[in-house]
Write a protein that holds these residues in place. Structure first.
Motif, PDB file in Angstrom:
ATOM      1  N   SER A 274     -11.570  -6.568   0.593  1.00  0.00           N
ATOM      2  CA  SER A 274     -12.154  -7.741  -0.056  1.00  0.00           C
ATOM      3  C   SER A 274     -11.383  -8.058  -1.332  1.00  0.00           C
ATOM      4  O   SER A 274     -10.264  -7.569  -1.524  1.00  0.00           O
ATOM      5  CB  SER A 274     -13.642  -7.487  -0.333  1.00  0.00           C
ATOM      6  OG  SER A 274     -14.270  -8.653  -0.813  1.00  0.00           O
ATOM      7  N   ASP A 275     -11.950  -8.872  -2.211  1.00  0.00           N
ATOM      8  CA  ASP A 275     -11.239  -9.246  -3.430  1.00  0.00           C
ATOM      9  C   ASP A 275     -11.768  -8.481  -4.636  1.00  0.00           C
ATOM     10  O   ASP A 275     -12.505  -7.501  -4.491  1.00  0.00           O
ATOM     11  CB  ASP A 275     -11.292 -10.760  -3.632  1.00  0.00           C
ATOM     12  CG  ASP A 275     -12.716 -11.292  -3.820  1.00  0.00           C
ATOM     13  OD1 ASP A 275     -13.661 -10.475  -3.867  1.00  0.00           O
ATOM     14  OD2 ASP A 275     -12.884 -12.524  -3.917  1.00  0.00           O
TER      15      ASP A 275
ATOM     16  N   GLU B  93      -3.908  -6.689  -8.926  1.00  0.00           N
ATOM     17  CA  GLU B  93      -3.110  -5.454  -8.855  1.00  0.00           C
ATOM     18  C   GLU B  93      -3.918  -4.316  -8.233  1.00  0.00           C
ATOM     19  O   GLU B  93      -3.372  -3.493  -7.485  1.00  0.00           O
ATOM     20  CB  GLU B  93      -2.631  -5.064 -10.258  1.00  0.00           C
ATOM     21  CG  GLU B  93      -1.521  -5.939 -10.811  1.00  0.00           C
ATOM     22  CD  GLU B  93      -1.976  -7.360 -11.105  1.00  0.00           C
ATOM     23  OE1 GLU B  93      -3.137  -7.548 -11.576  1.00  0.00           O
ATOM     24  OE2 GLU B  93      -1.188  -8.294 -10.863  1.00  0.00           O
ATOM     25  N   HIS B  94      -5.210  -4.258  -8.530  1.00  0.00           N
ATOM     26  CA  HIS B  94      -6.068  -3.260  -7.879  1.00  0.00           C
ATOM     27  C   HIS B  94      -6.113  -3.512  -6.372  1.00  0.00           C
ATOM     28  O   HIS B  94      -5.977  -2.568  -5.565  1.00  0.00           O
ATOM     29  CB  HIS B  94      -7.495  -3.326  -8.442  1.00  0.00           C
ATOM     30  CG  HIS B  94      -7.646  -2.761  -9.823  1.00  0.00           C
ATOM     31  ND1 HIS B  94      -7.342  -3.475 -10.948  1.00  0.00           N
ATOM     32  CD2 HIS B  94      -8.094  -1.546 -10.253  1.00  0.00           C
ATOM     33  CE1 HIS B  94      -7.580  -2.731 -12.025  1.00  0.00           C
ATOM     34  NE2 HIS B  94      -8.051  -1.570 -11.632  1.00  0.00           N
TER      35      HIS B  94
ATOM     36  N   PHE C 139      -5.040  -1.179  -3.234  1.00  0.00           N
ATOM     37  CA  PHE C 139      -5.949  -0.853  -2.137  1.00  0.00           C
ATOM     38  C   PHE C 139      -5.277  -1.154  -0.789  1.00  0.00           C
ATOM     39  O   PHE C 139      -5.338  -0.360   0.152  1.00  0.00           O
ATOM     40  CB  PHE C 139      -7.239  -1.676  -2.217  1.00  0.00           C
ATOM     41  CG  PHE C 139      -8.133  -1.348  -3.392  1.00  0.00           C
ATOM     42  CD1 PHE C 139      -7.779  -0.407  -4.349  1.00  0.00           C
ATOM     43  CD2 PHE C 139      -9.360  -1.999  -3.538  1.00  0.00           C
ATOM     44  CE1 PHE C 139      -8.618  -0.116  -5.409  1.00  0.00           C
ATOM     45  CE2 PHE C 139     -10.190  -1.714  -4.597  1.00  0.00           C
ATOM     46  CZ  PHE C 139      -9.815  -0.780  -5.550  1.00  0.00           C
ATOM     47  N   ALA C 140      -4.656  -2.332  -0.713  1.00  0.00           N
ATOM     48  CA  ALA C 140      -4.026  -2.743   0.539  1.00  0.00           C
ATOM     49  C   ALA C 140      -2.911  -1.796   0.936  1.00  0.00           C
ATOM     50  O   ALA C 140      -2.724  -1.470   2.115  1.00  0.00           O
ATOM     51  CB  ALA C 140      -3.487  -4.162   0.388  1.00  0.00           C
ATOM     52  N   SER C 141      -2.158  -1.337  -0.061  1.00  0.00           N
ATOM     53  CA  SER C 141      -1.070  -0.410   0.214  1.00  0.00           C
ATOM     54  C   SER C 141      -1.595   0.890   0.821  1.00  0.00           C
ATOM     55  O   SER C 141      -1.048   1.398   1.790  1.00  0.00           O
ATOM     56  CB  SER C 141      -0.301  -0.120  -1.079  1.00  0.00           C
ATOM     57  OG  SER C 141       0.732   0.819  -0.849  1.00  0.00           O
TER      58      SER C 141
ATOM     59  N   ALA D  71      -2.474 -10.878  -2.868  1.00  0.00           N
ATOM     60  CA  ALA D  71      -2.489  -9.430  -3.122  1.00  0.00           C
ATOM     61  C   ALA D  71      -2.835  -8.612  -1.881  1.00  0.00           C
ATOM     62  O   ALA D  71      -2.634  -7.389  -1.870  1.00  0.00           O
ATOM     63  CB  ALA D  71      -3.490  -9.109  -4.232  1.00  0.00           C
ATOM     64  N   GLY D  72      -3.358  -9.278  -0.827  1.00  0.00           N
ATOM     65  CA  GLY D  72      -3.648  -8.557   0.406  1.00  0.00           C
ATOM     66  C   GLY D  72      -5.085  -8.541   0.846  1.00  0.00           C
ATOM     67  O   GLY D  72      -5.444  -7.814   1.781  1.00  0.00           O
ATOM     68  N   SER D  73      -5.946  -9.359   0.216  1.00  0.00           N
ATOM     69  CA  SER D  73      -7.349  -9.399   0.631  1.00  0.00           C
ATOM     70  C   SER D  73      -7.491  -9.980   2.035  1.00  0.00           C
ATOM     71  O   SER D  73      -6.832 -10.967   2.379  1.00  0.00           O
ATOM     72  CB  SER D  73      -8.170 -10.254  -0.345  1.00  0.00           C
ATOM     73  OG  SER D  73      -8.240  -9.660  -1.617  1.00  0.00           O
ATOM     74  N   ASP D  74      -8.365  -9.375   2.823  1.00  0.00           N
ATOM     75  CA  ASP D  74      -8.735  -9.939   4.125  1.00  0.00           C
ATOM     76  C   ASP D  74      -9.818 -10.993   3.968  1.00  0.00           C
ATOM     77  O   ASP D  74     -10.033 -11.801   4.866  1.00  0.00           O
ATOM     78  CB  ASP D  74      -9.272  -8.840   5.052  1.00  0.00           C
ATOM     79  CG  ASP D  74      -8.209  -7.816   5.412  1.00  0.00           C
ATOM     80  OD1 ASP D  74      -7.155  -8.222   5.929  1.00  0.00           O
ATOM     81  OD2 ASP D  74      -8.438  -6.615   5.153  1.00  0.00           O
TER      82      ASP D  74
END
Length: 294
Positions: free
Chosen positions: A16-17, A282-283, A287-289, A56-59
């Motif tokens: 999430s975000d 950045e958080h 998380f996504a990484s 940033a990678g949020s779904d």
């Protein structure tokens, strides 16, 4: 229609975000100003926040509608604009999310305690219904009833969303740790109390947000899983507990500190993980990484 529940059937952890309010203030939101009116007056700035989390990678991303209940907007003189404000909030996040990410229509507390009888249940229910309908029409894929502390209000919000839209509903409560080591909301609700009540009201996904850092959220999820093994769980943890340093509120947990605890949060039984106060793109990138390399 996009379904988070179907997506979770694959067994993947969804991202999430993070926090929104911090960035609104950085972009110029004044102290005491209504954040939600920015959906109409500063659309590009709100859109930039939503896009930052997608990048940033949020779904999935929330909408800038946490305080969009008509009773809360009334304080700022915007009650009559409630539908317009909420619809715009969903449209903005929908634009940022595109077709490949989920939009969660955020609905926070109405601002009144029902047991104090300051407002009637009908007024509160109807306000949530207006909000949910507008978020649905604006393009939300699900409704996220969040930061709840009382079962009666949360149940009204869930029922309003279910009766007003065909969307899946997430419900998260905000817990604190007591001196005795238990987790309770400010209204005395435990994680175990929450589960039965919100599921009976119609919640499809349950969880916790705000109030706690990631270590305490691990314990909250463990408590949820002792009662409910199967309902998907969403967690939005703070970046630690806030500290005031040189007159500024600081959240101490860096992306590295929080992401190092993600596996424990997953092992406890979380299915969707994002951040709340103090967390940044950045958080979420950290998380996504971790999650996508798992």
């Amino acid at each position: 229609m996009r379904s988070i529940l179907k997506r979770l059937q694959s067994g993947n952890i969804l991202i999430s975000d993070g926090a929104w309010g911090t960035f609104l203030h950085q972009l110029g939101l004044g102290v005491g100003e209504c954040p939600e009116i920015w959906n109409l007056t500063n659309r590009d700035k709100v859109l930039s926040i939503a896009r930052s989390y997608i990048d940033a990678g949020s779904d999935m991303i929330l909408t800038n509608s946490f305080g969009g209940h008509p009773l809360r907007l009334e304080h700022f003189g915007f009650k009559e604009k409630a539908f317009e404000i909420n619809k715009a909030a969903a449209e903005i996040s929908r634009e940022a999310a595109g077709d490949n990410h989920f939009v969660l229509g955020s609905m926070g507390p109405c601002g009144f305690i029902l047991m104090m009888q300051e407002k009637s249940e009908e007024e509160v229910f109807n306000g949530f219904a207006v909000q949910a309908k507008a978020l649905y029409e604006g393009g939300a894929d699900a409704i996220c009833v969040e930061t709840m502390t009382a079962i009666d209000e949360a149940s009204l919000a869930i029922k309003a969303a279910k009766e007003s839209t065909p969307l899946e509903v997430i419900c998260t409560f905000t817990f604190d740790k007591t001196m005795q080591g238990y987790y309770r909301t400010m209204m005395g609700v435990s994680p175990e109390d929450m589960i039965g009540a919100v599921k009976e009201a119609g919640a499809d996904i349950i969880g916790a947000n705000c109030g706690l850092g990631i270590e305490q959220m691990i314990e909250v999820v463990q408590a949820i899983r002792e009662t409910d093994k199967t309902t998907p769980v969403l967690v939005h943890a703070n970046a630690g507990l806030p500290e005031v340093i040189d007159g500024k509120t600081i959240f101490p947990q860096t992306p590295e500190i929080m992401s190092a605890k993600l596996q424990q949060l997953i092992d406890a039984g979380s299915n969707i993980i994002g951040g709340c106060c103090g967390t940044t793109p950045e958080h979420i990138r950290a998380f996504a990484s971790v999650i996508r390399n798992k």
